[in-house]
Motif scaffolding. Structure first.
Motif, mmCIF file in Angstrom:
data_model
loop_
_atom_site.group_PDB
_atom_site.id
_atom_site.type_symbol
_atom_site.label_atom_id
_atom_site.label_comp_id
_atom_site.label_asym_id
_atom_site.label_seq_id
_atom_site.Cartn_x
_atom_site.Cartn_y
_atom_site.Cartn_z
ATOM 1 N N ARG A 26 38.606 11.228 51.715
ATOM 2 C CA ARG A 26 38.183 12.466 52.356
ATOM 3 C C ARG A 26 38.287 13.650 51.408
ATOM 4 N NH1 ARG A 26 40.822 15.053 57.911
ATOM 5 N NH2 ARG A 26 39.442 16.881 58.025
ATOM 6 N N HIS A 27 39.289 13.614 50.534
ATOM 7 C CA HIS A 27 39.560 14.765 49.673
ATOM 8 C C HIS A 27 39.230 14.516 48.199
ATOM 9 C CE1 HIS A 27 41.567 16.630 53.079
ATOM 10 N NE2 HIS A 27 42.265 15.513 53.247
ATOM 11 N N TYR A 28 39.332 13.265 47.756
ATOM 12 C CA TYR A 28 39.139 12.949 46.342
ATOM 13 C C TYR A 28 38.230 11.731 46.192
ATOM 14 C CZ TYR A 28 43.447 15.731 45.979
ATOM 15 O OH TYR A 28 44.391 16.719 46.079
ATOM 16 N N GLN A 29 37.458 11.740 45.113
ATOM 17 C CA GLN A 29 36.586 10.613 44.792
ATOM 18 C C GLN A 29 36.606 10.383 43.286
ATOM 19 O OE1 GLN A 29 35.000 13.493 46.365
ATOM 20 N NE2 GLN A 29 35.844 12.738 48.299
ATOM 21 N N ILE A 30 36.551 9.113 42.898
ATOM 22 C CA ILE A 30 36.289 8.756 41.508
ATOM 23 C C ILE A 30 35.244 7.651 41.502
ATOM 24 C CG2 ILE A 30 38.537 9.441 40.571
ATOM 25 C CD1 ILE A 30 39.385 6.492 40.697
ATOM 26 N N VAL A 31 34.464 7.582 40.420
ATOM 27 C CA VAL A 31 33.401 6.584 40.314
ATOM 28 C C VAL A 31 33.526 5.894 38.965
ATOM 29 C CG1 VAL A 31 30.917 6.157 40.329
ATOM 30 C CG2 VAL A 31 31.883 7.967 41.781
ATOM 31 N N GLU A 32 33.985 4.653 38.992
ATOM 32 C CA GLU A 32 34.147 3.851 37.786
ATOM 33 C C GLU A 32 34.812 4.656 36.668
ATOM 34 O OE1 GLU A 32 30.435 2.027 36.734
ATOM 35 O OE2 GLU A 32 30.330 0.867 38.585
ATOM 36 N N ALA A 33 35.947 5.236 36.998
ATOM 37 C CA ALA A 33 36.631 6.145 36.083
ATOM 38 C C ALA A 33 37.280 5.392 34.922
ATOM 39 C CB ALA A 33 37.687 6.940 36.839
ATOM 40 N N LEU A 34 37.107 5.915 33.736
ATOM 41 C CA LEU A 34 37.745 5.368 32.536
ATOM 42 C C LEU A 34 39.090 6.052 32.308
ATOM 43 C CD1 LEU A 34 34.806 5.164 29.973
ATOM 44 C CD2 LEU A 34 36.289 3.259 30.633
ATOM 45 N N ASN A 35 40.060 5.285 31.855
ATOM 46 C CA ASN A 35 41.345 5.840 31.429
ATOM 47 C C ASN A 35 41.745 5.113 30.148
ATOM 48 O OD1 ASN A 35 43.703 7.315 31.378
ATOM 49 N ND2 ASN A 35 44.805 5.924 32.750
#
Length: 318
Positions: A159-168
């Motif tokens: 609801r508040h945060y989204q990531i899409v195939e995030a690299l770290n």
């Protein structure tokens, strides 16, 4: 599990050397490491907080300070006690913690809580939602952070945060990423979130019976989701004041806020060890001591005697 001590650095106010703030902070961190402490932490605040000092006293940004301390120390773990969820995007926070882990050679921990200081949110232009929403954000943020530590290209839509195939990349040095500490003992939401996400909890010295009750609730919440509560380490602000002698202990006790003194026992290392024993028996293994209370390296060094008495790391002063 061995008992360990942490030095918490909530104050950067050094009236005798105002132009050498970080030098003094680094000196205190090195002194703690030398006598066997295992953790050094800083606050994640933008203003100084009530109970420690005036709002306009110096306050260094926490994660920058930790990276600098990584170069000043070699063994102690480093982390915030604790970061406020409202101040940073959670994926960026995972990147910050990973960067500290890489720079320090695998010594980072990540402390996170729901944030509370409305004044600094107003001053810096951060949104300060109601507490229920901050708790929702904390839950989502910890889900993202764990995924950023353990998965190659995680996605998450909350609801508040989204990531899409995030690299770290680079990955954390520690397998599975830095340990996650959830700060706070709120019985309706915080402890449920800790049961779900935390490797460590951290509570204030509110009296042994209150802490036992919180521990029972944490265990119940773990059972509700099928988690072994023994996988969560219990830590707290130290319920003892320790000094080389009783006169020095009394002077240090006077520096505590009045509401804290009722739950703290002061004395020599031997007397403090007696006061700490019930908390050890209750399952607490980590205890943090504040530099707003222990102001000199000699006062910090005196705590090393207590650490040896309760079975922690022996002093390693050269």
């Amino acid at each position: 599990m061995n008992v360990w001590f942490g030095l918490h650095l909530p104050t950067f106010t050094f009236p005798d050397t105002p132009d050498r703030i970080f030098d003094r902070v680094a000196e205190q961190a090195r002194a703690a490491e030398a006598v066997g402490f295992d953790l050094v932490t800083v606050m994640d605040h933008l203003y100084q907080i009530q109970g420690v000092g005036r709002e306009d006293e110096p306050m260094l940004e926490g994660w920058s300070t930790l990276n600098a301390l990584a170069g000043q120390t070699s063994r102690v773990r480093l982390g915030t006690l604790v970061t406020g969820v409202t101040y940073r995007n959670p994926a960026m926070l995972a990147k910050l913690a990973t960067t500290l882990d890489v720079i320090s050679g695998g010594r980072a921990i990540l402390g996170l809580g729901a944030a509370w200081n409305e004044a600094e949110h107003i001053g810096y232009g951060y949104e300060f939602p109601r507490v229920g929403e901050r708790m929702d954000r904390l839950d989502e943020a910890l889900t993202i952070i764990r995924a950023m530590f353990t998965e190659e290209r995680p996605s998450f839509a909350g609801r508040h945060y989204q990531i899409v195939e995030a690299l770290n990349v680079p990955r954390p040095i520690q397998r599975g990423g830095p340990r996650i500490m959830v700060g706070g003992g709120g019985e309706q939401r915080t402890l449920r979130i800790a049961a779900k996400h935390a490797d460590m909890t951290h509570w204030f010295p509110l009296g042994l019976e209150v802490l036992r009750h919180k521990n029972e609730l944490l265990e119940r919440y773990c059972e509700d989701i099928g988690r072994d509560p023994g996988t969560i380490e219990r830590t707290m602000a130290a319920p003892v004041i320790v000094a080389a002698n009783e006169h020095a202990a009394a002077a240090i006790l006077d520096r505590l806020p009045p509401e804290r003194r009722a739950h703290v026992k002061a004395g020599t290392p031997e007397e403090a060890a007696e006061g700490l024993r019930p908390y050890l028996d209750a399952g607490f293994t980590g205890f943090t001591f504040n530099n707003s209370v222990y102001r000199t390296t000699d006062e910090i060094a005196a705590i090393g005697g207590l650490l040896e008495l309760v079975g922690g790391r022996a002093a390693v002063v050269a």
